[in-house]
Design an enzyme around this catalytic site. Structure first.
Site, PDB file in Angstrom:
ATOM      1  N   HIS A 167      23.376  21.670 -15.451  1.00 27.78           N
ATOM      2  CA  HIS A 167      22.123  21.970 -14.752  1.00 27.78           C
ATOM      3  C   HIS A 167      21.219  22.649 -15.768  1.00 27.78           C
ATOM      4  O   HIS A 167      21.538  23.712 -16.290  1.00 27.78           O
ATOM      5  CB  HIS A 167      22.354  22.884 -13.551  1.00 27.78           C
ATOM      6  CG  HIS A 167      21.087  23.151 -12.805  1.00 27.78           C
ATOM      7  ND1 HIS A 167      20.633  22.323 -11.803  1.00 27.78           N
ATOM      8  CD2 HIS A 167      20.158  24.128 -12.950  1.00 27.78           C
ATOM      9  CE1 HIS A 167      19.485  22.790 -11.357  1.00 27.78           C
ATOM     10  NE2 HIS A 167      19.170  23.881 -12.035  1.00 27.78           N
ATOM     11  N   CYS A 168      20.105  22.018 -16.072  1.00 33.66           N
ATOM     12  CA  CYS A 168      19.211  22.522 -17.111  1.00 33.66           C
ATOM     13  C   CYS A 168      18.174  23.469 -16.510  1.00 33.66           C
ATOM     14  O   CYS A 168      17.355  23.041 -15.695  1.00 33.66           O
ATOM     15  CB  CYS A 168      18.517  21.355 -17.803  1.00 33.66           C
ATOM     16  SG  CYS A 168      17.468  21.880 -19.172  1.00 33.66           S
ATOM     17  N   PRO A 169      18.189  24.737 -16.892  1.00 34.66           N
ATOM     18  CA  PRO A 169      17.197  25.659 -16.346  1.00 34.66           C
ATOM     19  C   PRO A 169      15.785  25.402 -16.882  1.00 34.66           C
ATOM     20  O   PRO A 169      14.809  25.757 -16.238  1.00 34.66           O
ATOM     21  CB  PRO A 169      17.706  27.035 -16.783  1.00 34.66           C
ATOM     22  CG  PRO A 169      18.554  26.766 -17.969  1.00 34.66           C
ATOM     23  CD  PRO A 169      19.134  25.402 -17.783  1.00 34.66           C
ATOM     24  N   GLY A 172      14.802  22.458 -14.703  1.00 34.60           N
ATOM     25  CA  GLY A 172      14.915  22.805 -13.290  1.00 34.60           C
ATOM     26  C   GLY A 172      15.617  21.726 -12.492  1.00 34.60           C
ATOM     27  O   GLY A 172      15.386  21.595 -11.292  1.00 34.60           O
TER      28      GLY A 172
END
Length: 192
Positions: A167-169, A172
């Protein structure tokens, strides 16, 4: 009247344009990502590229550098939007757990009157044959499905995602099946 899928969605995703755009729950981090991309580009264009316009007036090199910078920035912003606003390969949830394979676990029994009633429990894994090969698939308690291979449950989005990477912050959104297909298509066109 039938309701659209995004109206009854149980994950933490955010939908726009009648469900056509799907963002992760931390889509506000895109603002920081956009600032980290746009601020250096604006500083470069206003300070460095402006000076280059007067440095090489005969060949218009300053204009070429400015145009290439703006085009690459637009290209990066389009790719960022496509990555953050698309479905990463979310596997739909079941409304009810699969019933045919429920086994009863006597160790977790419930007291009912005089006797003990065992509680139903699904097996955590099961063997499936795909193209002649035996594959072990895991059960997801949240989505109530047996996940396909390379599928994982994202704790941030609360969805099972095919070919889940992370999950790439910054984006998003989960990086999964659709993102890897987009990258492979992009590299194909860049290299050919």
């Amino acid at each position: 009247m039938a309701r659209r899928v995004y109206h009854v969605w149980k994950g933490r995703n955010i939908f726009f344009c009648k469900g056509r755009l799907i963002f992760g729950p931390d889509a506000k981090s895109l603002i920081i990502t956009l600032l980290l991309i746009l601020v250096p580009v604006v500083i470069f264009c206003t300070n460095v590229a402006r000076n280059l316009l007067h440095e090489f007036p005969t060949y218009n090199t300053g204009y070429v550098i400015l145009v290439v910078t703006i085009l690459f920035t637009i290209y990066v912003l389009v790719l960022l939007f496509l990555t953050s606003a698309r479905d990463p390969g979310i596997v739909p949830r079941n409304l009810h757990p699969p019933e045919e394979e429920i086994c009863y676990d006597p160790s977790t029994s419930v007291d009912v009157g005089e006797g003990h009633t065992p509680t139903p429990r699904l097996p955590r894994t099961k063997e499936v044959t795909v193209n002649g090969f035996s594959v072990k698939v895991k059960y997801c308690d949240t989505c109530m499905i047996y996940r396909p291979p390379r599928c994982s449950h994202c704790s941030v989005c609360d969805n099972c995602v095919e070919r889940f990477d992370h999950h790439c912050p910054w984006v998003g959104q989960c990086i999964g099946l659709v993102c890897s297909i987009d990258c492979s298509i992009l590299f194909y066109f860049l290299l050919n």
